[in-house]
Design an enzyme around this catalytic site. Sequence first.
Site, PDB file in Angstrom:
ATOM      1  N   ASP A   1      51.609  60.831  44.321  1.00  0.00           N
ATOM      2  CA  ASP A   1      50.211  60.472  44.557  1.00  0.00           C
ATOM      3  C   ASP A   1      49.383  60.846  43.332  1.00  0.00           C
ATOM      4  O   ASP A   1      49.726  61.804  42.621  1.00  0.00           O
ATOM      5  CB  ASP A   1      49.700  61.243  45.780  1.00  0.00           C
ATOM      6  CG  ASP A   1      48.515  60.600  46.470  1.00  0.00           C
ATOM      7  OD1 ASP A   1      47.661  60.023  45.776  1.00  0.00           O
ATOM      8  OD2 ASP A   1      48.433  60.697  47.711  1.00  0.00           O
TER       9      ASP A   1
ATOM     10  N   HIS B   1      46.418  61.850  43.921  1.00  0.00           N
ATOM     11  CA  HIS B   1      45.514  62.814  44.557  1.00  0.00           C
ATOM     12  C   HIS B   1      46.307  63.872  45.323  1.00  0.00           C
ATOM     13  O   HIS B   1      47.406  63.607  45.807  1.00  0.00           O
ATOM     14  CB  HIS B   1      44.572  62.095  45.526  1.00  0.00           C
ATOM     15  CG  HIS B   1      43.868  60.918  44.924  1.00  0.00           C
ATOM     16  ND1 HIS B   1      44.413  59.657  44.912  1.00  0.00           N
ATOM     17  CD2 HIS B   1      42.672  60.826  44.301  1.00  0.00           C
ATOM     18  CE1 HIS B   1      43.584  58.822  44.311  1.00  0.00           C
ATOM     19  NE2 HIS B   1      42.526  59.502  43.924  1.00  0.00           N
TER      20      HIS B   1
ATOM     21  N   ASP C   1      45.260  65.228  48.178  1.00  0.00           N
ATOM     22  CA  ASP C   1      45.084  64.983  49.617  1.00  0.00           C
ATOM     23  C   ASP C   1      45.053  66.278  50.411  1.00  0.00           C
ATOM     24  O   ASP C   1      45.634  66.369  51.501  1.00  0.00           O
ATOM     25  CB  ASP C   1      46.187  64.061  50.144  1.00  0.00           C
ATOM     26  CG  ASP C   1      46.063  62.639  49.612  1.00  0.00           C
ATOM     27  OD1 ASP C   1      45.013  62.315  49.025  1.00  0.00           O
ATOM     28  OD2 ASP C   1      47.014  61.861  49.775  1.00  0.00           O
TER      29      ASP C   1
ATOM     30  N   HIS D   1      42.164  60.158  54.811  1.00  0.00           N
ATOM     31  CA  HIS D   1      43.285  59.938  53.890  1.00  0.00           C
ATOM     32  C   HIS D   1      43.251  60.949  52.741  1.00  0.00           C
ATOM     33  O   HIS D   1      44.208  61.013  51.968  1.00  0.00           O
ATOM     34  CB  HIS D   1      43.315  58.488  53.367  1.00  0.00           C
ATOM     35  CG  HIS D   1      42.294  58.151  52.328  1.00  0.00           C
ATOM     36  ND1 HIS D   1      42.446  57.061  51.495  1.00  0.00           N
ATOM     37  CD2 HIS D   1      41.114  58.716  51.990  1.00  0.00           C
ATOM     38  CE1 HIS D   1      41.407  56.973  50.679  1.00  0.00           C
ATOM     39  NE2 HIS D   1      40.586  57.963  50.961  1.00  0.00           N
TER      40      HIS D   1
ATOM     41  N   ASP E   1      52.350  57.024  47.610  1.00  0.00           N
ATOM     42  CA  ASP E   1      51.050  56.355  47.518  1.00  0.00           C
ATOM     43  C   ASP E   1      51.078  55.455  46.288  1.00  0.00           C
ATOM     44  O   ASP E   1      51.393  55.912  45.190  1.00  0.00           O
ATOM     45  CB  ASP E   1      49.954  57.420  47.394  1.00  0.00           C
ATOM     46  CG  ASP E   1      48.552  56.856  47.504  1.00  0.00           C
ATOM     47  OD1 ASP E   1      48.271  55.816  46.876  1.00  0.00           O
ATOM     48  OD2 ASP E   1      47.710  57.490  48.171  1.00  0.00           O
TER      49      ASP E   1
ATOM     50  N   ASP F   1      48.843  54.464  44.457  1.00  0.00           N
ATOM     51  CA  ASP F   1      47.987  54.872  43.339  1.00  0.00           C
ATOM     52  C   ASP F   1      48.629  55.969  42.490  1.00  0.00           C
ATOM     53  O   ASP F   1      48.037  56.425  41.499  1.00  0.00           O
ATOM     54  CB  ASP F   1      46.585  55.267  43.804  1.00  0.00           C
ATOM     55  CG  ASP F   1      46.508  56.559  44.614  1.00  0.00           C
ATOM     56  OD1 ASP F   1      47.358  57.454  44.432  1.00  0.00           O
ATOM     57  OD2 ASP F   1      45.579  56.689  45.437  1.00  0.00           O
TER      58      ASP F   1
ATOM     59  N   GLU G   1      48.802  52.900  51.003  1.00  0.00           N
ATOM     60  CA  GLU G   1      47.638  52.628  50.154  1.00  0.00           C
ATOM     61  C   GLU G   1      47.774  51.370  49.294  1.00  0.00           C
ATOM     62  O   GLU G   1      47.105  51.230  48.276  1.00  0.00           O
ATOM     63  CB  GLU G   1      47.294  53.844  49.283  1.00  0.00           C
ATOM     64  CG  GLU G   1      46.933  55.097  50.069  1.00  0.00           C
ATOM     65  CD  GLU G   1      45.565  55.047  50.739  1.00  0.00           C
ATOM     66  OE1 GLU G   1      44.833  54.048  50.548  1.00  0.00           O
ATOM     67  OE2 GLU G   1      45.224  56.001  51.475  1.00  0.00           O
TER      68      GLU G   1
END
Length: 305
Positions: free
Chosen positions: A124, A126, A128, A141, A227, A229, A272
């Site tokens: 990811d 991020h 999270d 999310h 994810d 991204d 995502e």
Amino acid sequence: MRAITLIGAPTDVGASVLGASMGPEAMRIAGIAQALRARDLKVLDIGNLVGPGNPQSPAHGGFRHLDEVVAWNRTLYAATLDTLAAGRLPLMMGGDHCLAIGSISAVAQHCRSRQKRLKVLWFDAHADSNTPQTSPSGNLHGMPVACLLGHGPSALTQLTDTFPVLRAAQIAMIGIRSVDASEKHFVNEHHIDVYDMRTIDEMGMRAVMQSVLSDVDENTHLHLSFDMDFLDPGVAPGVGTPVRGGPTYRETQLCMEMLADSGALASVDLVELNPALDIRNQTAELAVELLESLFGKSTLMREPR
């Protein structure tokens, strides 16, 4: 033949922008089932799970759409647990990343019942790891890691009979490059293994993956929560929260091939993917290519040793 179940979870109730709800159909259009069957996999597509729509409401009590997120995760929890009990590998097609609360809770329950060691790889941009107290938006999310570690509403942290669902030592994050100050504190306080982009730049992706997989053994159930991204948006534009400076196409393919080589992969989230922001479905087609590599397709010319 290895048996895989495709589970569509078409919702964006946890996300900041609309569109991830169309992710499962975009992957089907990109040929996910056909591509995996070409890898000699026994693929069953059970279609899409059904849950509440996106009310597009403001945050309330620190969350946006908590009731809807709980409903989706409970449904996904049951579907994932049933798939694992049938001896099949669940491949959840999201949908936004809040869904990982339900899928990973089910995987953790399955592993406990069979005395398997669980390791979760969180690919990811991020972390999270926000909580209701630290989230600037209330979008769930951005909270699944915190919820899985026991920091969040009880309806999400207690989907299983064990609290918390995960211990920090069971999760490793790869590709992180966009983190709130509060998230950084949370991750460091819990001593979560993080291979951020600075680490990847310094070590190289091969060394990072070797480190990530160094403790995987024959009793390890490896769960990949991916994810889209994670990738650089120049490669994968169809995501809701793009962050520049992510891994390249080949770096990501190497990750997938090394995960396949481990022989421990037993459950997958692919989340995502946002077709509303994509260009001619190229991010969905990329997702299918990555999954092909994850399940055995390789660019390796030499015979493996």
